[in-house]
Design a protein around this motif. Sequence first.
Motif, mmCIF file in Angstrom:
data_model
loop_
_atom_site.group_PDB
_atom_site.id
_atom_site.type_symbol
_atom_site.label_atom_id
_atom_site.label_comp_id
_atom_site.label_asym_id
_atom_site.label_seq_id
_atom_site.Cartn_x
_atom_site.Cartn_y
_atom_site.Cartn_z
ATOM 1 N N UNK A 92 -1.217 2.206 -0.403
ATOM 2 C CA UNK A 92 -0.899 1.705 0.911
ATOM 3 C C UNK A 92 -1.844 0.547 1.227
ATOM 4 N N UNK A 93 -1.298 -0.547 1.686
ATOM 5 C CA UNK A 93 -2.122 -1.715 1.985
ATOM 6 C C UNK A 93 -2.766 -1.562 3.366
ATOM 7 N N UNK A 94 -3.694 -2.449 3.628
ATOM 8 C CA UNK A 94 -4.370 -2.413 4.919
ATOM 9 C C UNK A 94 -3.423 -2.776 6.055
ATOM 10 N N UNK A 95 -2.429 -3.583 5.766
ATOM 11 C CA UNK A 95 -1.447 -3.957 6.774
ATOM 12 C C UNK A 95 -0.633 -2.751 7.215
ATOM 13 N N UNK A 96 -0.164 -1.961 6.255
ATOM 14 C CA UNK A 96 0.581 -0.751 6.592
ATOM 15 C C UNK A 96 -0.302 0.261 7.328
ATOM 16 N N UNK A 97 -1.541 0.362 6.875
ATOM 17 C CA UNK A 97 -2.460 1.293 7.520
ATOM 18 C C UNK A 97 -2.717 0.902 8.966
ATOM 19 N N UNK A 130 -1.962 2.051 14.573
ATOM 20 C CA UNK A 130 -1.660 1.582 15.934
ATOM 21 C C UNK A 130 -0.567 2.428 16.560
ATOM 22 N N UNK A 131 0.458 2.753 15.793
ATOM 23 C CA UNK A 131 1.532 3.590 16.317
ATOM 24 C C UNK A 131 1.027 5.008 16.590
ATOM 25 N N UNK A 186 4.618 0.746 25.558
ATOM 26 C CA UNK A 186 4.655 -0.672 25.204
ATOM 27 C C UNK A 186 3.844 -0.959 23.938
ATOM 28 N N UNK A 187 2.734 -0.277 23.760
ATOM 29 C CA UNK A 187 1.966 -0.497 22.533
ATOM 30 C C UNK A 187 2.696 0.057 21.312
ATOM 31 N N UNK A 188 3.458 1.144 21.496
ATOM 32 C CA UNK A 188 4.279 1.650 20.399
ATOM 33 C C UNK A 188 5.367 0.638 20.027
ATOM 34 N N UNK A 189 5.992 0.064 21.032
ATOM 35 C CA UNK A 189 7.026 -0.939 20.776
ATOM 36 C C UNK A 189 6.437 -2.192 20.139
ATOM 37 N N UNK A 190 5.241 -2.572 20.548
ATOM 38 C CA UNK A 190 4.609 -3.750 19.973
ATOM 39 C C UNK A 190 4.258 -3.538 18.507
ATOM 40 N N UNK A 191 3.766 -2.360 18.172
ATOM 41 C CA UNK A 191 3.453 -2.097 16.765
ATOM 42 C C UNK A 191 4.721 -2.050 15.919
ATOM 43 N N UNK A 192 5.811 -1.511 16.487
ATOM 44 C CA UNK A 192 7.077 -1.521 15.754
ATOM 45 C C UNK A 192 7.623 -2.936 15.605
ATOM 46 N N UNK A 193 7.430 -3.781 16.619
ATOM 47 C CA UNK A 193 7.874 -5.169 16.533
ATOM 48 C C UNK A 193 7.130 -5.920 15.446
ATOM 49 N N UNK A 194 5.821 -5.759 15.406
ATOM 50 C CA UNK A 194 5.027 -6.454 14.390
ATOM 51 C C UNK A 194 5.389 -5.958 12.996
ATOM 52 N N UNK A 195 5.630 -4.663 12.861
ATOM 53 C CA UNK A 195 6.027 -4.125 11.560
ATOM 54 C C UNK A 195 7.386 -4.671 11.126
ATOM 55 N N UNK A 196 8.327 -4.773 12.056
ATOM 56 C CA UNK A 196 9.639 -5.323 11.710
ATOM 57 C C UNK A 196 9.577 -6.817 11.432
ATOM 58 N N UNK A 197 8.675 -7.518 12.105
ATOM 59 C CA UNK A 197 8.549 -8.950 11.863
ATOM 60 C C UNK A 197 7.901 -9.231 10.510
#
Length: 98
Positions: A1-6, A11-12, A34-45
């Motif tokens: 698992x990379x640091x990005x995924x971690x 965050x979620x 909102x922080x959950x949605x933001x972490x999901x947005x960044x992951x999808x982006x």
Amino acid sequence: MSYLHLSFYSAFALSSLGLAFHRTHLISALLCLESMMLSMYVALAMWPIQTQSSVSTILPILMLTFSACEAGTGLALLVASTRTHGSDHLHNFNLLQC
């Protein structure tokens, strides 16, 4: 698992733990959502970049749109509940009472 995924997973997880344990005020619950949605947005982006796909997806924009709608609805509920109940404490709300 990379640091990005971690970082996305942590965050979620931290925002969901905040939603589970800090439920005294409605505004704190909305901020955790909102922080959950933001972490999901960044992951999808970042998903097309991680998979090295040349196709840009529409999913992050849809997620951002639903997040904005959720924030507007949450703030409207916050204002309405503060006007009717006098505060935004979640223990004052009785959902069974009309």
